[in-house]
Each structure stands twice: as C-alpha cells, then as structure tokens.
Scaffold this motif. Structure first.
Motif, PDB file in Angstrom:
ATOM      1  N   CYS A  29     -15.522  -6.185   5.056  1.00  0.00           N
ATOM      2  CA  CYS A  29     -14.016  -6.951   4.916  1.00  0.00           C
ATOM      3  C   CYS A  29     -13.879  -8.139   5.350  1.00  0.00           C
ATOM      4  O   CYS A  29     -12.632  -8.983   5.582  1.00  0.00           O
ATOM      5  CB  CYS A  29     -12.782  -5.755   5.818  1.00  0.00           C
ATOM      6  SG  CYS A  29     -12.773  -4.254   4.972  1.00  0.00           S
TER       7      CYS A  29
ATOM      8  N   HIS B  41       0.981  -1.285  -0.063  1.00  0.00           N
ATOM      9  CA  HIS B  41       0.039   0.002   0.047  1.00  0.00           C
ATOM     10  C   HIS B  41       0.863   1.190   0.234  1.00  0.00           C
ATOM     11  O   HIS B  41       0.399   2.252   0.454  1.00  0.00           O
ATOM     12  CB  HIS B  41      -0.931  -0.076   1.340  1.00  0.00           C
ATOM     13  CG  HIS B  41      -1.944  -1.214   1.261  1.00  0.00           C
ATOM     14  ND1 HIS B  41      -2.903  -1.095   0.400  1.00  0.00           N
ATOM     15  CD2 HIS B  41      -2.110  -2.072   2.202  1.00  0.00           C
ATOM     16  CE1 HIS B  41      -3.517  -2.290   0.464  1.00  0.00           C
ATOM     17  NE2 HIS B  41      -3.171  -3.085   1.857  1.00  0.00           N
TER      18      HIS B  41
ATOM     19  N   ARG C 233     -11.076  -0.931   5.401  1.00  0.00           N
ATOM     20  CA  ARG C 233     -10.295  -0.638   4.329  1.00  0.00           C
ATOM     21  C   ARG C 233      -9.361   0.832   4.590  1.00  0.00           C
ATOM     22  O   ARG C 233      -9.825   1.715   5.308  1.00  0.00           O
ATOM     23  CB  ARG C 233     -11.313  -0.274   3.076  1.00  0.00           C
ATOM     24  CG  ARG C 233     -11.749  -1.544   2.695  1.00  0.00           C
ATOM     25  CD  ARG C 233     -12.795  -1.319   1.628  1.00  0.00           C
ATOM     26  NE  ARG C 233     -13.574  -2.452   1.167  1.00  0.00           N
ATOM     27  CZ  ARG C 233     -13.147  -3.362   0.242  1.00  0.00           C
ATOM     28  NH1 ARG C 233     -11.870  -3.429   0.079  1.00  0.00           N
ATOM     29  NH2 ARG C 233     -13.798  -4.498  -0.040  1.00  0.00           N
TER      30      ARG C 233
ATOM     31  N   LYS D  54     -18.851  -1.748   8.040  1.00  0.00           N
ATOM     32  CA  LYS D  54     -17.191  -1.890   7.642  1.00  0.00           C
ATOM     33  C   LYS D  54     -16.522  -2.904   7.677  1.00  0.00           C
ATOM     34  O   LYS D  54     -15.747  -3.350   7.026  1.00  0.00           O
ATOM     35  CB  LYS D  54     -16.577  -0.621   8.081  1.00  0.00           C
ATOM     36  CG  LYS D  54     -17.241   0.679   7.617  1.00  0.00           C
ATOM     37  CD  LYS D  54     -17.242   0.989   6.258  1.00  0.00           C
ATOM     38  CE  LYS D  54     -17.588   2.281   5.861  1.00  0.00           C
ATOM     39  NZ  LYS D  54     -17.645   2.242   4.480  1.00  0.00           N
TER      40      LYS D  54
END
Length: 339
Positions: A222, A110, A228, A218
């Motif tokens: 995931c 990332h 996220r 959320k």
C-alpha cells in the motif's frame, strides 16, 4: 488524504494592515455594510489619478471592481475582500468563473464493501457496541452520488469551513453528525497521531496477531502506513474464531463523531482546490446531510419501514443513478430561504 494534480497550491495572505478580522459571516456582513474597523478593498477607476500615498475612501459597487488577479485585488463575480477567502485564486470556483472545467474528481467510497462485511461476529459484537460505532455497521450508502457531492464541494471554502450558498452559509455541525449517524460526540477527543510504517506495524502485530514479515509486506503493497480493506476482512474472519481479543474497552471512551467531522472538514478543504483530483473521507455523512437539509436534491428513495430510533441517514436509500453536476448547480443557484 486528498491527492492533487501535481501543481503547487499557493494561497496569498492578506496584505491589509491592522487587526485581522475573523473569517465569520457576521464580519463579512459588516464589511458589506461599511462598518468602521472592517477593512475594505480600495478600488480605483481608470479615469482617476491617485498618488501613491493617497487612499480612495468612497465605497465602490461590487460590479465595478478591477479585474486584476494580483494579491490583495478583487475578483470579478467573486470575493471583493481578500482578507477573508485568502486562497480564492486556487479555488475551483475561480476556475469555473473563468469558464474552465475543473475535470473529474475521484470519489473514494467503500460503502458497498463495508456492507458486504455483514453483521458483527458474536465474539466481537460486545466490543463494537461498547465503542459506540454499532450504528455504522449497516447504514453506509453503497453508491455515492458524485454529481451531488461535487456541486457542494465547489461551494465549500476552507477559511470558513462552510458552504457558501445564495441564501447564506451552511455547514455540517456536531448536532448533524449525532442525528445522522448516532455516534458519540461528547467523550474524550480522539488523538490524531501521524503514522509511519514502523508505528503502523505495532498495532498489526500486537492487536491483530500478524507476524512482522506479513505486516511489512502488506504495508509495502500500500506504499505507506495503511492496509487494504479486503485483507482486513479476511483477517477479521479468521481472528474472530480464535477468541483471543485484546482489551478494547478504551475504544468506548472516544468522541468518534468529532473525529469524523474534523476529518470531513479537512477533506473538503483539500477537495475545493482546483488541482485536487481525489476526495476521501466518509461520503455517506455528507450525502445524507444534503438529503436531510435539501429535500429536493439528489436521486434517493425514502425507506418505508424507517424507525425513528434509527440514525436519520437510514431514512434514505440510494441507487446507481447519480445526478449531473450542472443540474445540481442550477438547483443551488435557485435556492430560496423557504426552500
């Protein structure tokens, strides 16, 4: 967490009797030299007949071992003492020696997303500085060199937590982490507590001010106790304007460098298995370690305005172009002590 291809990994324990030998380089060296007290693999030639209760005491050459891949047996072109690398039958190196390809390993990075976060908001800068993590804010490599990292993963063994190279064993140390990242390595150990959805929801509600319904949504998206990065980015930008921050001073008391190294060891230990398809962690740390200790490897550029007060990983700049695994394998095979 590394993902696997769905096969069950089995690592046989040593069947040799007596006191267990610690998996260190010195112990392996003593085994090669035939020191007393270090177990050896008994090898029987085809023309010999040995009773069940007898033992062949004469040491045999490495190239003369039998090619059976049973528990406790030696591997051609591989370890001849299976009390050390007990999981070698599931290692990617064993697959490669058989002439097979271990497929594409997905590398989770990332770096580009983290760099897009930009500089710290003035309202949180003090907390980041006190945590000791400020050096990480703008030095993540945007592009991970997959070919370079793959070739070194093939050389990693989880029993020794080191890369097995033609010149010996090497590993990433705490000194490397401190030098490359400039994050603290001598503080309180950061506890690693497994989370479920219920325990992961508490910090979202209490520390970030998220209502329970949104936090639940959320976590479900995931499929586990994680959220996220893009959502955290949006939440961070909104939350910075409120100036309603909890006391984050305890974050400055942790040895973040130790946590990073332990996590990387764990990820490499999973990724070196032939059935693993994903490598997670912080690839910038491993990639910069390779750049630092193997100057001739990798497609990188030296930063001209590098300041010696910066982390050493800031000396290098990466691009989109990556190395081919086969080329890096050749470079590793040709390593010398001088290199």
């Amino acid at each position: 967490m590394a993902r696997t291809r769905g096969a069950h990994l089995v690592g046989g324990e040593s069947s040799q009797q007596g006191k267990r030998i610690r998996p260190t380089a010195s112990a392996r060296k003593r085994a090669c030299e035939g020191d007393v007290g270090v177990p050896r693999v008994n090898v029987v030639h085809e023309h010999q007949h040995v009773d069940d209760d007898s033992v062949v005491d004469e040491p045999q050459n490495f190239g003369e071992v039998q090619e059976e891949h049973e528990e406790g047996a030696a591997y051609p072109e591989g370890p001849y003492d299976t009390s050390l690398l007990t999981s070698y039958s599931d290692h990617v190196a064993f697959l490669l020696w058989q002439g097979e390809d271990w497929g594409e390993l997905k590398l989770i990075s990332h770096g580009k997303k983290c760099n897009k976060l930009g500089v710290c908001h003035p309202n949180v800068e003090e907390f980041v500085v006190n945590s000791g993590l400020m050096p990480l804010c703008d030095i993540s490599y945007e592009y991970a060199d997959k070919g370079l990292i793959y070739a070194f993963v093939e050389r990693w063994h989880r029993e020794t937590n080191s890369f097995h190279l033609p010149v010996g064993e090497m590993t990433v140390t705490l000194d490397d982490v401190s030098m490359l990242l400039h994050v603290p390595i001598i503080r309180q150990f950061c506890p690693n507590v497994p989370l479920d959805n219920a325990s992961a929801m508490a910090p979202l509600i209490e520390l970030l001010g998220v209502d329970r319904a949104k936090a639940t949504t959320k976590l479900r998206q995931c499929r586990g106790p994680r959220v996220r990065l893009s959502w955290l980015k949006d939440l961070y930008e909104d939350y910075c304007e409120t100036e309603q921050w909890e006391d984050l001073a305890p974050c400055g008391g942790y040895a973040w460098g130790v946590a990073a190294l332990v996590h990387m060891y764990e990820q490499l230990g999973d990724a070196c298995f032939a059935y693993t398809i994903q490598l997670a962690g912080y690839p910038t740390l491993l990639q910069s370690w390779i750049y630092e200790h193997f100057p001739g490897m990798g497609r990188k550029e030296m930063v001209g305005n590098y300041d010696e007060t910066q982390p050493r990983m800031a000396r290098f700049r990466t691009g989109r172009q990556i190395c081919y695994v086969r080329d890096v394998r050749v470079q590793i095979d040709m390593l010398t002590y001088d290199g």
